[in-house]
Design an enzyme around this catalytic site. Sequence first.
Site, PDB file in Angstrom:
ATOM      1  N   GLY A   1       0.862  -1.186   0.000  1.00  0.00           N
ATOM      2  CA  GLY A   1       0.000   0.000   0.000  1.00  0.00           C
ATOM      3  C   GLY A   1       0.899   1.238   0.000  1.00  0.00           C
TER       4      GLY A   1
ATOM      5  CG  ASP B   1       8.867   5.019  47.309  1.00  0.00           C
ATOM      6  OD1 ASP B   1       7.815   4.358  47.428  1.00  0.00           O
ATOM      7  OD2 ASP B   1       9.891   4.562  46.748  1.00  0.00           O
TER       8      ASP B   1
END
Length: 435
Positions: free
Chosen positions: A92, A207
């Site tokens: 294509g 954290d």
Amino acid sequence: MKEKIVYMCMSTDVIHGGHISIINKAKKLGKLIIGVLSDEAVSSYKRFPLVPYEERKILYQNLDGVYKVVEQKELSYKKNLEIYKPDYVVHGDNWKSGYQKPIREEVIEIISSYGGQLVEYPYSKDQKYKDIDDMMRRELSLPNIRCQRLRKVLDMKGLITVMEAHSGLTGLIVEKTTINEEHGGLKQFDAMWVSSLCDSTEKGKPDIELVDMTSRFRTIDDIMEVTTKPIIFDGDTGGLKEHFVYTVRTLERMGVSMVIIEDKIGLKKNSLFGTEVEQTQDDIENFCEKIKAGKLAQKSKDFMICARIESLILEVGLEDALKRARAYVKAGADAIMIHSRKKEPDEIFDFVDKFRSENKITPIVVVPTSFNSVTEEEFKKHGVNIVIYANQLIRAAFPAMQNVAKSILQNHRAKEVDDICISIKDIITLIPEDY
Ligand code: SPV
Ligand code: MG
């Protein structure tokens, strides 16, 4: 006169009218050979194939008018063009720009050297074909399909690369970023890491397992809503065994592929602090009980629990790390993560080499934040299977945002930052409404 040879490469897992139409045109040119792109090559440039290579091959072999079906291992056509010397290559016209452009140029160079010709047909922009592809993409985001995909990609590639995502937007970056490689291939990340450090930092929190699971699941959901790649979740210590089993079930139900839990107890701090802060390693027996409980809790065979060993971080030595690795595998761990905060990778490689000499199959995970000079190829040679880039996106965003904030304060206006910001037009169209 000898019949002409026509070559076409196909990767699709659903054959629709658009493909049939191009095949019909191609076969009128001569004997049609279809090159079936390997799963690895397909997933390097577009969505992961829902139908594996072997099945796609059978699909194409049964198409009317196909002379022969062969494997095309790489995106580059080079090897097959040299073997079959087709008179025509059919494609294509959609590869004239974008990532496939260099591949097209290589095809032209090779076939023109012996008088072959490239035949390009207009690529169908029919909405119904786009809808089929969207439908297949949505399949990939279904929980069970996404969950299984980590094991599949590990089997396929041996070593996979994983990038942190902490929001829908960073998820999209990990999902879509593709680069052309020098040798002609394309490269994308294979999976996403939902880091406790980044998820906490994004919320302006430390954290230390402070961001609760409900909030962590919300982050996963935001990412899942707009992506299809497999997710590895940073489960911190996994919490109490009695709580961990619920986490496992929820993650599995959501479609997460793997949870990594680290062998620490008490107030968890980020590993990259090492021994600068007080951190306590769990005892082997206790941690094995947590792994066993998690494995018993999961419903499918696909979900993975990875045991993360903190012995090198806490400087208790290689022998301790190896002893733990053996015990965790025996308790049912599906993978082992070894962590280090040294700049030199020596202790990581000592562990990996030793562990691999006695265990050839359990996947090994590394997070090279400190030992960042090691390439993926070097890790692979030693037998590592998963490389996680755990925090680089958020670390890149922070200084960029801070610089803009400072510039506006300094200049009493925003004109000066325009050049380093994405344009308004680009930001409002960055994410299509029908994604
Ligand atoms: C994370 O990304 O939250 C991790 C990896 O756990 S590390 O920060 O290196 O401990
Ligand atoms: Mg973490």
